[in-house]
Scaffold this active site. Structure first.
Site: not given
Ligand code: CP
Ligand code: NVA
Length: 298
Positions: A101, A128, A131, A217, A257, A285
């Site tokens: 990530r 993502h 997701q 989101d 999400c 997930r």
């Molecule tokens: N939706 C999602 O990716 O959640 P987190 O940021 O908690 O991993």
């Molecule tokens: N768009 C959001 C998604 C979080 C799961 C971010 O990048 O923070």
């Protein structure tokens, strides 16, 4: 399939294979005989916060027989400036797979190339993928095939989550509408790359009319905190709430999400009324990512 770096790079067949495998894994959780990660150690290398992604991958790796370590990018030399390609070459000699990530998509592309081990995108600024695969799985488990359906994304249409929806729409054949002020719509370049039936509009009501899914989101994605005030001002009104739902199909699903900010992209009552679907997305997930892990480690 050795890596899962984006929806853009997946074929429709690979998406279907993941979704099919996830359904079996969900049904048989706890009684699976195959342990495809037995004897393996995987690393989660995260430069941003996470609840769902971190926990679902850690649990999923263990349930597939593997061992897992969590590496906060700031705690390793990467955080002090060691290049990603050097980090990749070190980890590639020691571990069997990586879940990353981070900010730049190029970093996970480079990691996959230089490490030589299976690499999975756990969120970048660009996509993502895990997701969106879990979201499609969740819709199909409740409503059947997503082909030909209408998915309406409301809010910051220029971030990672809607971008993955854009690529999925073209691959699987559903209509995607993005309701956002023009500044928060996906770039023309991305839309051109994806193809498919995508409508970008600032007309929220038109976008919601007859939708099968209303999806949102956060307005302020990780890394955009310095723009918080401006984003909250620009995006106010782009909210899923009781009035908007009335315009969608009567059996439309409201999806998020997570994490959710009540009173911003969704109101409290709508969130709670749709909590079962939203937390099914979160649970899924785990099942979808176990399918991905099994596939990339083949
Ligand atoms: N939706 C999602 O990716 O959640 P987190 O940021 O908690 O991993
Ligand atoms: N768009 C959001 C998604 C979080 C799961 C971010 O990048 O923070």
């Amino acid at each position: 399939m050795k890596n899962l770096l984006s929806i853009e790079q997946l074929s429709a067949t690979e998406i279907e294979e993941i979704l099919h495998s996830a359904a079996g894994r969900k049904k048989n959780r706890g009684s699976e005989l195959a342990m495809p990660l037995k004897g393996q150690t995987w690393a989660l290398l995260f430069a941003k916060s996470s609840t769902r992604t971190r926990v679902s991958f850690e649990v999923g790796i263990r349930e597939l027989g593997g061992d897992v370590m969590f590496l906060n990018a700031n705690d390793i030399q990467l955080g002090r400036g060691e290049p990603i390609k050097d980090t990749a070459r070190v980890l590639g000699r020691m571990i069997h797979g990586a879940i990353i990530r981070t900010f730049a998509q190029q970093d996970i592309e480079d990691f996959a190339q230089y490490s030589g081990i299976p690499t999975i995108n756990a969120l970048t600024d660009q996509e993502h993928p895990c997701q969106i695969l879990a979201d499609i799985f969740t819709f199909q488990e409740k409503r059947g095939s997503i082909v030909g359906k209408v998915v309406t994304f409301v809010g910051d249409g220029a971030c990672n989550v809607p971008a993955s929806w854009v690529f999925a729409a073209a691959k699987l054949g559903f209509e995607l509408r993005i309701a956002a002020p023009s500044k928060y719509q996906p770039s023309p370049e991305l839309l051109k790359r994806a193809g498919g039936k995508i409508v970008c509009t600032s007309d929220l009501k038109a976008a919601a009319a007859g939708a099968d899914i209303l999806y949102t989101d956060v307005w302020v994605s990780m890394g955009k905190e310095s723009e918080s005030a401006e984003r909250i001002r620009d995006l106010s009104g782009y909210q899923i709430n009781g009035d908007l739902i009335k315009l969608a199909k009567s059996d439309a699903l409201v999806m998020h999400c997570l994490p959710a900010y009540r009173g911003k992209e969704i109101d409290e009552a709508t969130f709670e009324a749709n909590a079962e679907t939203i937390f099914d997305e979160a649970e899924n997930r785990l099942h979808v990512q176990k399918a991905i892990l099994a596939l990339v480690s083949k």
